[in-house]
Design a protein around this motif. Structure first.
Motif, short mmCIF file in Angstrom:
data_model
loop_
_atom_site.label_atom_id
_atom_site.label_comp_id
_atom_site.label_asym_id
_atom_site.label_seq_id
_atom_site.Cartn_x
_atom_site.Cartn_y
_atom_site.Cartn_z
N VAL A 279 1.32 4.91 1.70
CA VAL A 279 0.97 5.62 2.93
C VAL A 279 1.28 7.10 2.84
O VAL A 279 0.87 7.89 3.68
CB VAL A 279 1.67 5.01 4.16
N ILE B 202 0.83 -1.22 0.00
CA ILE B 202 0.00 0.00 0.00
C ILE B 202 0.86 1.26 0.00
O ILE B 202 2.02 1.24 0.38
CB ILE B 202 -0.95 0.06 1.22
N ASN C 77 -3.83 -0.29 -3.35
CA ASN C 77 -3.44 -1.65 -2.95
C ASN C 77 -2.98 -2.54 -4.09
O ASN C 77 -3.55 -2.52 -5.18
CB ASN C 77 -4.66 -2.35 -2.32
N ARG D 249 5.61 3.38 -0.32
CA ARG D 249 4.83 2.14 -0.33
C ARG D 249 5.55 1.09 0.51
O ARG D 249 6.77 1.06 0.57
CB ARG D 249 4.67 1.62 -1.76
N GLN E 92 -5.29 3.77 -0.84
CA GLN E 92 -3.94 3.30 -0.53
C GLN E 92 -3.32 2.54 -1.70
O GLN E 92 -2.23 1.99 -1.58
CB GLN E 92 -3.94 2.46 0.75
N THR F 21 -6.74 -2.92 4.38
CA THR F 21 -6.37 -1.52 4.51
C THR F 21 -5.72 -1.26 5.87
O THR F 21 -5.82 -2.07 6.77
CB THR F 21 -7.61 -0.61 4.38
N HIS G 62 -3.04 7.38 5.79
CA HIS G 62 -2.33 7.96 4.66
C HIS G 62 -2.03 9.43 4.95
O HIS G 62 -2.90 10.16 5.43
CB HIS G 62 -3.18 7.83 3.40
#
Ligand SMILES: [Cu+2]
Ligand SMILES: [Cu+2]
Ligand SMILES: [Cu+2]
Ligand SMILES: [Cu+2]
Ligand SMILES: [Cu+2]
Ligand SMILES: [Cu+2]
Ligand code: NA
Ligand code: NA
Ligand code: NA
Ligand code: NA
Ligand code: NA
Ligand code: NA
Ligand SMILES: [Zn+2]
Ligand SMILES: [Zn+2]
Ligand SMILES: [Zn+2]
Ligand SMILES: [Zn+2]
Ligand SMILES: [Zn+2]
Ligand SMILES: [Zn+2]
Ligand SMILES: [Zn+2]
Ligand SMILES: [Zn+2]
Ligand SMILES: [Zn+2]
Lengths: 350, 350, 350
Positions: free
Chosen positions: C64, C62, C128, C69, C126, C78, C249
């Protein structure tokens, strides 16, 4: 712009802030209820009042500890800045000129200034010298409830801003510069306190003999190339202050102790202005008889040895002075006490 | 000296402290209501009592974690020192001899000592060895309301001090050495707890099945030149503890779990003795049914997963033990938990 | 195992947890009242409900912060994980499969999943990417009152666990992985929030116009050998986070501001998930009209500029939106704000 309206007895919707230039060279701090720490001007009026207050932005070279001077960014010339005292429901018309590009002397009495101007001229404990460092700045009163992109706008050197706000909630509130980096602007000295007295008071008001305003804050300073200290970016980022102090100076509250007598009820308006640390506020030898968290009368606590106050948090604290002798105000996070977060209350006989 | 007086039902104005020398080599801890952590002696008397208490200053080599020993500065021989239990309104005549220049053994039962002496002889979990390190020290009881320049006076090795204080406010209170550097003296081991039970109790008293005293504190230790650890000035200044522990030892509360049964109401008297850190106190698997901040019955909260306690702050916490099994006391500031701030409550069947 | 019993109107004594293997490849998050931050699903039922909830453990790469990442350990995909909303007294049958050894995609809508699944597919802020890192993990719901050695058991990759718990106490509660190192597992992303609404509500419920869930947490990341960031052991041990963020985030709450209108009452369900830091939570331009510490209606405070929340602590906060414009949510410990702990509330006209 939101039109003025009332809700739950409070008033919201302030007119748009004005940013302008003015040909002003009068006293940088104006307003009848504006004082130098640790003083608080008593509110001598019934009902609510419309205050006209000015606190200009000045750069001042100041002493924060024996042998430690730096060029501070200030509201009104001192760190922390002046204390403003108002009543719940009061309206404040606030004017501020960014005079960071101007040498302004605050060590001489001025006409038309607030009690703060007189008090600082009589007791310049930070040994001020005027200085210049033109920078954009702003004002964020936590006591106000307004849109930050309007009222807390950044103004450049030579610019002025004027806006209204209402003291809707009782309590003690920090004010500070909100211009990025807020960490740096606040650490450089731009913070102070507004005390908003509750319209119906606190239940022990009639027993209070003395009131003092005490502000805790951190400095992040390192030796500069010359004789002055300067901002320590790394220390500030890592939460490693060089000094943690009460009322802006490492030893002021020992050199000029707060005074009281045995058997008196003393009230502290305590604000932890940070910028980052918490304070475990305690008085050595005393216990807080009553505590109102954030200074709001609803939030009453009793019999507290220590009150943990976050960054930009506050408390109103009553203490009965037990007997003649010395009492020490302290951040009981002892690593901070070692950096200076101590002060003296000297009690005379009953 | 301020003559004794009463105000709001409390008593202030204690006689001047006496500093003297005495030919005393009896038990270092005396007093019927003085115990070893996590024990609390029940108050078995009606009304108020005048307590005669002695807690002498001793140097002891102790273990604070597997393989980590240092020469501790202590009250009564352990870190934290003994727990004193009194009632709101009680008077305490306190005597303390600075025996830092004397080898005093606390691992053998003594005559005339407090329950603490018996308990520590039976369960010397810090594996004490007597030691000598002559130093000036003092005593600051947060539970007392007195002038610090009188009662909290520093006394040299071989000197004794005696003074009275009144437990005016209910709650749990730290005591500690107040001799500079307070950071060092407290970190070196000189701290403990006084529990002042409210004269009208807490509303759930009749449902409480067990009570435990739990103290959190930090050690700042680094390897010394020999086998012992020693005080780490830099770690202490920078708030980087080497160990954060409950009841003075990194694993004691796992090795000797607190005990209870499913369906019981357990009360914790929790004190964060610092010297610098905060504690986000939680019990894994439980929720605090009632919380009294600082241990004062006025300051009631309910249904708290976690209670944030400042340095030298405290809380009295009731928890219903839900079911058979294990519960973990923890400082939920996990960096501190990793340094040891965890303990076990083992619950038997209902 | 302790048989089910009631005490003070609450229910304790949950059946033993089941650890098993299942052939499950459905949606990783199931349950009608499970949402993506900052959403909270309104409770549209009378009385109490028995919830069936699944939150599986997934590894996800993810983002942030811009350009940052890492391979996160997550509940449901998440960081923080999904928000579960229940009512005081509700029973939850919780199932969790440790799918850390499986690639699971959460960016596409799924059948039978919770609202969370739909919301994350629509707004994968995020960014993913599914990933694999087989590890043992566990689940600790602070909202539950159960034995940790039973319900919070660690399960290996491919294993599932199922247990019941009752939401006995109103409030907002963290959940997190309890597998050692808890510091690392929580910092790696395994935490979320359960909101337990009080059965009799809060006194201002009828005036609330909007509700948002805001979670503060720290990341401890450093550049890894490739393009990804990785866990910084030293930073985590020394409480020096690389990022302190709201809702997982660094800039999400500026890119996707919370929305409201002038004159509305907005309620924040704020949880400080740590793993180590405190939060001095404030909204620039606003004052909290009502605050319920830990979200419990008994713990009411009023008129707070800033609320200090410990690690794994929470607060429910009402704020009247004063006027059109911008308001900034912030951890007023400014060193943390500089690392990202800020967000925007955008207010439209009245
Ligand atoms: Cu500024
Ligand atoms: Cu102290
Ligand atoms: Cu000492
Ligand atoms: Cu936890
Ligand atoms: Cu885990
Ligand atoms: Cu602010
Ligand atoms: Na404000
Ligand atoms: Na501090
Ligand atoms: Na005291
Ligand atoms: Na801590
Ligand atoms: Na729990
Ligand atoms: Na923080
Ligand atoms: Zn007017
Ligand atoms: Zn500024
Ligand atoms: Zn502090
Ligand atoms: Zn007597
Ligand atoms: Zn000492
Ligand atoms: Zn901690
Ligand atoms: Zn059911
Ligand atoms: Zn885990
Ligand atoms: Zn913070």
């Amino acid at each position: 712009q939101t039109a003025e309206y009332t809700m739950d007895g409070m008033t919201f919707g302030m007119p748009e802030a004005e940013v302008f230039t003015e040909d002003y060279d009068g006293p940088p701090v104006v307003g009848e209820y504006v004082t130098l720490l640790p003083n608080l001007k008593p509110l001598d009026y019934e009902g609510n009042k419309h205050h006209e207050v000015r606190i200009d932005i000045l750069v001042q070279e100041i002493e924060v500890a024996e042998g430690v001077r730096y060029r501070a960014w200030t509201f009104g010339g001192t760190v922390p800045g002046p204390v403003l005292h108002v009543k719940e429901g009061d309206r404040i018309t606030f004017t501020m000129k960014n005079r960071s590009d101007e040498e302004v002397t605050i060590t001489e009495p001025s006409k038309g200034g607030s009690p703060f101007m007189q008090q600082v001229a009589e007791n310049t404990y930070q040994k001020n010298k005027s200085a210049i460092m033109p920078m954009p700045h702003s004002m964020d009163f936590h006591a106000g409830t307004v849109a930050k992109d309007d009222k807390w706008r950044t103004i450049g050197p030579g610019e002025s801003i004027k806006f209204d706000w209402i003291a809707n909630y009782a309590g003690s509130y920090i004010y500070h510069c909100g211009t990025p980096s807020v960490l740096m602007h606040t650490a450089m000295g731009q913070h102070g306190v507004v005390v908003v007295s509750p319209k119906d008071g606190y239940p022990t008001d009639y027993e209070v003999d003395r009131e003092y305003v005490v502000v805790q804050s951190e400095y992040y300073l390192e030796k500069g190339p010359g004789e002055l200290y300067q901002y320590d970016f790394e220390g500030a980022s890592n939460r490693q202050p060089s000094h943690v102090v009460f009322n802006g100076h490492q030893t002021i509250m020992h050199d000029q102790p707060l005074k009281a007598n045995a058997g008196e009820r003393v009230r502290f308006h305590f604000s932890n202005n940070g910028p980052s640390g918490t304070s475990s506020f305690h008085v050595i030898g005393g216990i807080f008889d009553r505590v109102w968290l954030e200074g709001h009368p609803f939030n009453e606590m009793r019999g507290m040895q220590t009150v943990l106050v976050g960054a930009s948090g506050s408390a109103t604290l009553d203490m009965i002075v037990p007997e003649e002798g010395k009492y020490i105000l302290i951040d009981h996070e002892f690593a901070d006490a070692e950096l200076g977060a101590t002060g003296t209350l000297k009690a005379g006989p009953r």
